[in-house]
Every structure is written in C-alpha cells, then in structure tokens.
Design a protein around this motif. Structure first.
Motif, PDB file in Angstrom:
ATOM      1  N   GLY A 228       0.805  -1.208   0.000  1.00  0.00           N
ATOM      2  CA  GLY A 228       0.000   0.000   0.000  1.00  0.00           C
ATOM      3  C   GLY A 228       0.845   1.269   0.000  1.00  0.00           C
ATOM      4  N   HIS A 229       2.130   1.138   0.365  1.00  0.00           N
ATOM      5  CA  HIS A 229       3.020   2.304   0.347  1.00  0.00           C
ATOM      6  C   HIS A 229       3.720   2.474  -0.995  1.00  0.00           C
ATOM      7  N   TYR A 230       3.630   1.458  -1.854  1.00  0.00           N
ATOM      8  CA  TYR A 230       4.399   1.486  -3.089  1.00  0.00           C
ATOM      9  C   TYR A 230       3.652   2.270  -4.177  1.00  0.00           C
ATOM     10  N   PRO A 231       4.414   2.870  -5.114  1.00  0.00           N
ATOM     11  CA  PRO A 231       3.758   3.557  -6.231  1.00  0.00           C
ATOM     12  C   PRO A 231       3.158   2.549  -7.215  1.00  0.00           C
ATOM     13  N   THR A 232       2.235   3.012  -8.007  1.00  0.00           N
ATOM     14  CA  THR A 232       1.662   2.206  -9.081  1.00  0.00           C
ATOM     15  C   THR A 232       1.894   2.926 -10.396  1.00  0.00           C
ATOM     16  N   VAL A 233       2.098   2.137 -11.434  1.00  0.00           N
ATOM     17  CA  VAL A 233       2.340   2.687 -12.763  1.00  0.00           C
ATOM     18  C   VAL A 233       1.371   2.018 -13.727  1.00  0.00           C
ATOM     19  N   ASP A 234       0.620   2.833 -14.458  1.00  0.00           N
ATOM     20  CA  ASP A 234      -0.360   2.318 -15.405  1.00  0.00           C
ATOM     21  C   ASP A 234      -0.180   2.991 -16.755  1.00  0.00           C
ATOM     22  N   MET A 235      -0.471   2.237 -17.794  1.00  0.00           N
ATOM     23  CA  MET A 235      -0.607   2.845 -19.113  1.00  0.00           C
ATOM     24  C   MET A 235      -2.079   3.205 -19.283  1.00  0.00           C
ATOM     25  N   VAL A 236      -2.336   4.453 -19.699  1.00  0.00           N
ATOM     26  CA  VAL A 236      -3.707   4.941 -19.837  1.00  0.00           C
ATOM     27  C   VAL A 236      -3.908   5.431 -21.270  1.00  0.00           C
ATOM     28  N   ALA A 237      -4.943   4.928 -21.920  1.00  0.00           N
ATOM     29  CA  ALA A 237      -5.279   5.357 -23.287  1.00  0.00           C
ATOM     30  C   ALA A 237      -6.732   5.800 -23.306  1.00  0.00           C
ATOM     31  N   ASN A 238      -6.980   6.923 -24.003  1.00  0.00           N
ATOM     32  CA  ASN A 238      -8.342   7.469 -24.086  1.00  0.00           C
ATOM     33  C   ASN A 238      -8.694   7.749 -25.533  1.00  0.00           C
ATOM     34  N   TYR A 239      -9.938   7.530 -25.840  1.00  0.00           N
ATOM     35  CA  TYR A 239     -10.485   7.924 -27.140  1.00  0.00           C
ATOM     36  C   TYR A 239     -11.884   8.447 -26.877  1.00  0.00           C
ATOM     37  N   SER A 240     -12.168   9.663 -27.365  1.00  0.00           N
ATOM     38  CA  SER A 240     -13.498  10.235 -27.153  1.00  0.00           C
ATOM     39  C   SER A 240     -13.921  11.010 -28.390  1.00  0.00           C
ATOM     40  N   LYS A 241     -15.231  11.042 -28.596  1.00  0.00           N
ATOM     41  CA  LYS A 241     -15.793  11.775 -29.720  1.00  0.00           C
ATOM     42  C   LYS A 241     -17.049  12.464 -29.248  1.00  0.00           C
ATOM     43  N   ASN A 242     -17.184  13.770 -29.536  1.00  0.00           N
ATOM     44  CA  ASN A 242     -18.318  14.553 -29.064  1.00  0.00           C
ATOM     45  C   ASN A 242     -18.893  15.366 -30.231  1.00  0.00           C
ATOM     46  N   HIS A 243     -20.205  15.578 -30.176  1.00  0.00           N
ATOM     47  CA  HIS A 243     -20.899  16.382 -31.201  1.00  0.00           C
ATOM     48  C   HIS A 243     -21.882  17.303 -30.501  1.00  0.00           C
ATOM     49  N   ALA A 244     -21.919  18.567 -30.947  1.00  0.00           N
ATOM     50  CA  ALA A 244     -22.881  19.546 -30.438  1.00  0.00           C
ATOM     51  C   ALA A 244     -23.455  20.287 -31.633  1.00  0.00           C
ATOM     52  N   ASN A 245     -24.788  20.407 -31.686  1.00  0.00           N
ATOM     53  CA  ASN A 245     -25.416  21.109 -32.817  1.00  0.00           C
ATOM     54  C   ASN A 245     -25.616  22.592 -32.532  1.00  0.00           C
ATOM     55  N   GLY A 246     -24.961  23.059 -31.465  1.00  0.00           N
ATOM     56  CA  GLY A 246     -25.009  24.480 -31.146  1.00  0.00           C
ATOM     57  C   GLY A 246     -23.909  24.811 -30.160  1.00  0.00           C
ATOM     58  N   GLY A 247     -23.840  26.099 -29.727  1.00  0.00           N
ATOM     59  CA  GLY A 247     -22.829  26.489 -28.778  1.00  0.00           C
ATOM     60  C   GLY A 247     -23.007  27.930 -28.356  1.00  0.00           C
ATOM     61  N   SER A 248     -22.009  28.464 -27.684  1.00  0.00           N
ATOM     62  CA  SER A 248     -22.091  29.845 -27.197  1.00  0.00           C
ATOM     63  C   SER A 248     -22.222  30.839 -28.331  1.00  0.00           C
ATOM     64  N   PHE A 249     -21.667  30.517 -29.482  1.00  0.00           N
ATOM     65  CA  PHE A 249     -21.725  31.437 -30.609  1.00  0.00           C
ATOM     66  C   PHE A 249     -22.694  30.952 -31.675  1.00  0.00           C
ATOM     67  N   GLY A 250     -23.518  29.967 -31.263  1.00  0.00           N
ATOM     68  CA  GLY A 250     -24.526  29.488 -32.192  1.00  0.00           C
ATOM     69  C   GLY A 250     -23.981  28.602 -33.279  1.00  0.00           C
ATOM     70  N   VAL A 251     -22.782  28.118 -33.115  1.00  0.00           N
ATOM     71  CA  VAL A 251     -22.138  27.284 -34.119  1.00  0.00           C
ATOM     72  C   VAL A 251     -21.929  25.885 -33.541  1.00  0.00           C
ATOM     73  N   GLY A 252     -22.344  24.849 -34.264  1.00  0.00           N
ATOM     74  CA  GLY A 252     -22.134  23.478 -33.830  1.00  0.00           C
ATOM     75  C   GLY A 252     -20.684  23.058 -33.999  1.00  0.00           C
ATOM     76  N   SER A 253     -20.367  21.897 -33.401  1.00  0.00           N
ATOM     77  CA  SER A 253     -18.980  21.432 -33.482  1.00  0.00           C
ATOM     78  C   SER A 253     -18.933  19.906 -33.349  1.00  0.00           C
ATOM     79  N   ASP A 254     -17.898  19.324 -33.922  1.00  0.00           N
ATOM     80  CA  ASP A 254     -17.558  17.896 -33.753  1.00  0.00           C
ATOM     81  C   ASP A 254     -16.100  17.850 -33.304  1.00  0.00           C
ATOM     82  N   SER A 255     -15.826  17.043 -32.314  1.00  0.00           N
ATOM     83  CA  SER A 255     -14.440  16.951 -31.815  1.00  0.00           C
ATOM     84  C   SER A 255     -14.090  15.494 -31.525  1.00  0.00           C
ATOM     85  N   THR A 256     -12.858  15.139 -31.808  1.00  0.00           N
ATOM     86  CA  THR A 256     -12.331  13.794 -31.534  1.00  0.00           C
ATOM     87  C   THR A 256     -11.025  13.960 -30.769  1.00  0.00           C
ATOM     88  N   ASN A 257     -10.895  13.219 -29.663  1.00  0.00           N
ATOM     89  CA  ASN A 257      -9.680  13.298 -28.838  1.00  0.00           C
ATOM     90  C   ASN A 257      -9.082  11.901 -28.669  1.00  0.00           C
TER      91      ASN A 257
END
Length: 446
Positions: free
Chosen positions: A278-307
C-alpha cells in the motif's frame, strides 16, 4: 439340554436370512456411498464451495489484465449569454443538444499488490481443492459409519431375539422342573425376570435400529431395504507399511488438513506483503479515445471533436490517515495467528494418525481376543447346562452364561466394525482415502 449346538441352531436362521438376501439383492457399502454422492446435501454444498473457489484464480488474474470502460452521454443545453461592454458578439439564448462517447483503457504496468493478490488466488484455489477432497473423505467415513451403525443395530436386534428364545426355553424348563418338584420357584422367577429384561432390550434395540436406518437414509435420501453384513471375506490385516513412524511421515507430507493449514499460513504471509504494498507507487498505461458532437454552442455554431491520448500514469500514495500502517500491523498479527494454527493442525494430525494406527493394531488384537472369548463363552454355557443337570450349577448360572455369550458376540461384531473404520481413518490421515480403499473394505461383505 441346551448345548452350544442349540445356540448355533438358534442363530442359523438369522445368518441364513442375511446370507441369502445379501447375496441376491442387498445393498453394499459402495452402493450407499454412491447414493450419498448423489444425494447428500453436505457433500453437494462442498461441491458448490469448490466450484466457487475455482473462481478465485480468474479474479486474481483479472487484476493484471487491462480495464476498458465505455462512457456515453447525451445532453440538452439551454444557454443564455449576455456580453458586457463593447463586443462584436451579440448575446442571446442558445438551445442545442450535445452528445458523445469515450473509451478508456488502463493497463497496470506495476502494481505490487495485484501481483501478490494473483499468487494468493492460486493458493486459495489449492485450498478449495483440498477442502473438497476432505469433503469426499468425510463422505466416505460418514457412509461407512452409518452403514456399520445399521449393521450393529441389526445385530443387536437379532441377538436379542435369539437370547429371548434361549431364555424362553430356559423359563419353560424351569417351570417344568418346578412342577415335578426338581427345582424351586426361585428358578422360575429368575428365568422370568431375565426374560422380561430381554424383551425390554429387544424393544430398545428395535428402536435404535430404526433410528440408525433413518440416519443412513439422511445420506442417500432413500431407505435401503436390506444391506449386506460381514461375510467370509472378512480378514484381519496389519497396517502396511508396518510401523507407526512411516505413517506419521506420510501424514506430515500428504494430510489434507495440514495442506490447507500450510496454504492458510502462506496466504497470511501474502497478505502481509499485499498490505505493505500500500506504500508502493503504481504505474499504469492509460489510453483514451473520445468523440463529441454539439449542434449548437455559445456562438450558435455546432462542433464535432475527436480526442485521442496515450500515456503513462504514476500514482504515489503519500498519506491515507494511517490506514495503510494499521492494515499492515493487522496482517502481521494474522500471520502469527496462522503460523500457530498451522502448528496446532500439525500436532492434531500426528495425534489423529497415531490414534488411527493404534485403532487398527489394537482392533486386530481385540477381535482375536473376542473370538477366543466367544468360544470360551460357548463352552461355559454348555458346562453350566451340564452342571445344572448334575446339581453343581444353578439356573442363575446358566442364565448368566447365556447373557455373557450374547454380550460377547455383540462386542465381537462391534470390534470388527471399529477395526474396519479404523482402517479407513488411517488412510484418511495420510490423505490416501478414496473409493478404492472403500471397495477394499466392501470386500469383507457378502
């Protein structure tokens, strides 16, 4: 004159009945064991526990495998914006929907606690296997004990019936002698009292037989109509190898209770290592993939984003309120407890093995002594009968000789069954009891 031939004659119908029925369709010890395997709830529970224990290994292995999680969302947004001061962007209200999903993979690279937990899972599986084998051995012993309990109960009933027949003849003879004036009324009273006592013993024996039969039924879920008694194949055999020390050595190596205790001690040591981790450090490999879509926004413009992202994450625990140190100390104390329990089991196994070995050895001597006592008892009964005819023995002497003879026969039966059970217990003590050993005992039956 009631001689030893008459005693044998009284027992012959009983023995013939047992022999004929046993040879044709009687249930033997292996039949009872197989029925108990199918129907005994205690053994069924042990089987389920063993199946549950097998799952500890994939659970421990899962700690070393990657974790993959999927997250999805869908959100309705109602946003009102008013800008302060001069600005090129007009304010207003925007209503739009946004949705997306993401996948995260975490592969442990170094987690000392997980590796210890995986090795502990292997020990837990070994424990569950040993516990199931003990349950099998226990079922063998319980089946044999219940079987022989029914046999001795049957023997007691049959001996009581034979003794009642012999005393009835003695009572009739005492009445005839009193009528012709060659005996006193005391002889009749003595025979009558002994006859009444035997009737009471017969009733008690019959009741005990019914109880033992239903105890056997509890194992197999059915009441056998007839079970095989001991036959001509019954033989007295000394434990092989000869010598207690060899059996004790085998028990130290192969006893299943000792194997479970050893695994428990190792598990306690693993638990100390796991909590220290419980005192020892842990090391992990972390991978993420995400995709989001919005048909509007603060400036009235939609967006698609992939991370997308891949990286290595280090986690070093610094302070958890003292819980880690406390669990470590707890594990150390439990480890000491497990070591002491192991020593206790080791001593108990030595004692059990010694008792089982001596049970076989002394059982042989006891059976042989009772066989000789039975022969002597028959001679005493015949001599008492002859002595009564010539006036040197009383009716009470004859009654006592009869009772002693039947008591010796019952003790002989019990000693034979105890000898066979001691053989099985000795095999169990060294972890060598199985169906083959039960089959060997089964050969002693018709």
């Amino acid at each position: 004159m009631l001689s030893i031939q008459l005693v044998k004659k009284q027992m012959m119908p009983l023995l013939l009945t047992l022999g004929v029925s046993g040879a044709v369709s009687a249930t033997d010890l292996l039949d009872i064991f197989h029925g108990a395997q199918r129907n005994d709830p205690v053994f069924a529970a042990a089987r389920a526990a063993q199946q549950a224990g097998q799952e500890k290994l994939p659970q421990g292995r899962a700690l070393l495998m990657p974790n993959v999680n999927l997250v999805a969302n869908s959100t309705y947004n109602d946003q009102t914006t008013q800008y302060q001061g001069a600005t090129l962007f007009p304010g207003g209200t925007n209503r739009y929907n946004s949705h997306g999903y993401g996948v995260t993979l975490v592969q442990p690279l170094y987690r000392q606690q997980n590796w210890v937990a995986y090795s502990a899972a292997q020990l837990q599986v070994a424990q569950s296997d040993a516990q199931f084998k003990i349950a099998e051995q226990d079922l063998l012993l319980r089946a044999a004990q219940a079987y022989f309990d029914v046999l001795i109960a049957q023997d007691s009933v049959q001996l009581a019936e034979a003794q009642k027949t012999a005393i009835s003849e003695q009572l009739a003879q005492a009445k005839r002698n009193f009528e012709v004036g060659s005996a006193t009324i005391t002889d009749t009273h003595e025979a009558q009292a002994r006859h009444d006592l035997t009737v009471a013993q017969q009733i008690a024996a019959q009741n005990n037989l019914e109880i033992k039969q239903h105890a056997l039924q509890q194992l197999t879920n059915e009441l056998p109509k007839d079970i095989r008694p001991l036959g001509k194949q019954f033989k007295l055999q000394a434990p092989l190898p000869v010598g207690l020390e060899k059996w004790l050595e085998d028990a130290q190596r192969n006893n299943l209770q000792l194997a479970i205790a050893r695994a428990g001690a190792e598990l306690a040591e693993k638990e100390v290592l796991r909590n220290r981790g419980g005192h020892y450090p842990t090391v992990d490999m972390v991978a993420n993939y995400s995709k989001n879509h919005a048909n509007g926004g603060s400036f009235g413009v939609g967006s698609d984003s992939t991370n997308k992202s891949v990286g290595v994450q280090l986690n070093l625990p610094l302070f958890q309120g003292g819980a880690t140190h406390s669990k470590w100390r707890e594990a150390e104390a439990n480890n000491e407890r497990a070591q002491q329990e192991l020593e206790n089991v080791r001593r108990s196994v030595v004692l059990q093995t010694r008792q089982a070995y001596l049970g076989v050895v002394s059982g042989i001597a006891q059976v042989q002594a009772l066989q000789q006592a039975l022969t002597s008892g028959a001679s005493v009964l015949e001599a008492s009968r002859l002595g009564q005819e010539v006036g040197v023995r009383t009716n009470l002497d004859v009654l006592n000789a009869q009772q002693q003879l039947y008591a010796t026969r019952r003790d002989l039966y019990q000693a034979q069954y105890n000898y066979l059970l001691s053989q099985l217990r000795l095999k169990a003590a060294v972890g060598a009891l199985g169906e083959a050993e039960l089959a060997s005992v089964n050969q002693a039956l018709f």
